[in-house]
Design a protein around this motif. Structure first.
Motif, PDB file in Angstrom:
ATOM      1  N   LEU A   6     -47.121  18.435 -41.091  1.00 61.43           N
ATOM      2  CA  LEU A   6     -46.396  19.402 -40.284  1.00 61.43           C
ATOM      3  C   LEU A   6     -44.959  18.965 -40.059  1.00 61.43           C
ATOM      4  O   LEU A   6     -44.683  17.821 -39.723  1.00 61.43           O
ATOM      5  N   VAL A  12     -38.873  23.700 -38.794  1.00 57.47           N
ATOM      6  CA  VAL A  12     -39.484  25.018 -38.977  1.00 57.47           C
ATOM      7  C   VAL A  12     -38.514  26.111 -38.528  1.00 57.47           C
ATOM      8  O   VAL A  12     -38.337  27.120 -39.213  1.00 57.47           O
ATOM      9  N   LYS A  51     -48.140  33.917 -37.823  1.00 56.32           N
ATOM     10  CA  LYS A  51     -48.258  32.469 -38.032  1.00 56.32           C
ATOM     11  C   LYS A  51     -48.089  31.756 -36.706  1.00 56.32           C
ATOM     12  O   LYS A  51     -47.280  32.162 -35.875  1.00 56.32           O
ATOM     13  N   TYR A  53     -47.368  27.827 -35.393  1.00 56.71           N
ATOM     14  CA  TYR A  53     -47.019  26.452 -35.751  1.00 56.71           C
ATOM     15  C   TYR A  53     -47.210  25.591 -34.509  1.00 56.71           C
ATOM     16  O   TYR A  53     -46.603  25.848 -33.482  1.00 56.71           O
ATOM     17  N   ASP A 111     -46.776  29.455 -44.475  1.00 56.67           N
ATOM     18  CA  ASP A 111     -47.157  28.041 -44.407  1.00 56.67           C
ATOM     19  C   ASP A 111     -46.032  27.201 -44.999  1.00 56.67           C
ATOM     20  O   ASP A 111     -45.563  27.491 -46.103  1.00 56.67           O
TER      21      ASP A 111
END
Length: 113
Positions: A6, A12, A51, A53, A111
């Motif tokens: 991650l 991100v 999504k 995260y 992803d």
């Protein structure tokens, strides 16, 4: 998504910005979820989580966050950041209830492993 690969929250967010996702939904003082600078007011049914995260702080277990990537009925993408633990950015159950009521339809193209 495996947690060992991650990316960090800032990594991100940078990827999302590069893909044109710059708007954030936040709860205002009236407990309404607002996009950007009062552009739209949302109900949970107006959104879909495509999504989630999750980030866990290495040094401090209170340093946890979830970044939700959302799509509204017009196809506009935005994010909601939920930090939790000792440094939560939302108080009260209105925020948690709002998040829980948003339908989830994860899309694998988001992803970033």
């Amino acid at each position: 998504m495996s947690n060992h690969n991650l990316k960090t929250l800032s990594q991100v967010l940078n990827i999302l910005v590069q893909r044109g996702i710059t708007k954030e939904i936040c709860m205002n003082d009236q407990k309404q979820m607002i996009l950007g600078e009062d552009e739209k007011t949302y109900q949970p049914s107006d959104l879909c989580i495509i999504k989630s995260y999750r980030f866990e702080g290495d040094s401090n277990p209170d340093d946890n966050a979830v970044l939700y990537l959302l799509e509204d009925k017009e196809g506009q993408l935005s994010t909601i950041l939920d930090t939790y633990g000792g440094e939560s950015n939302h108080t009260g159950e209105e925020f948690d209830n709002f998040i829980r009521e948003i339908p989830v339809q994860e899309k694998p193209e988001w992803d970033f492993d």
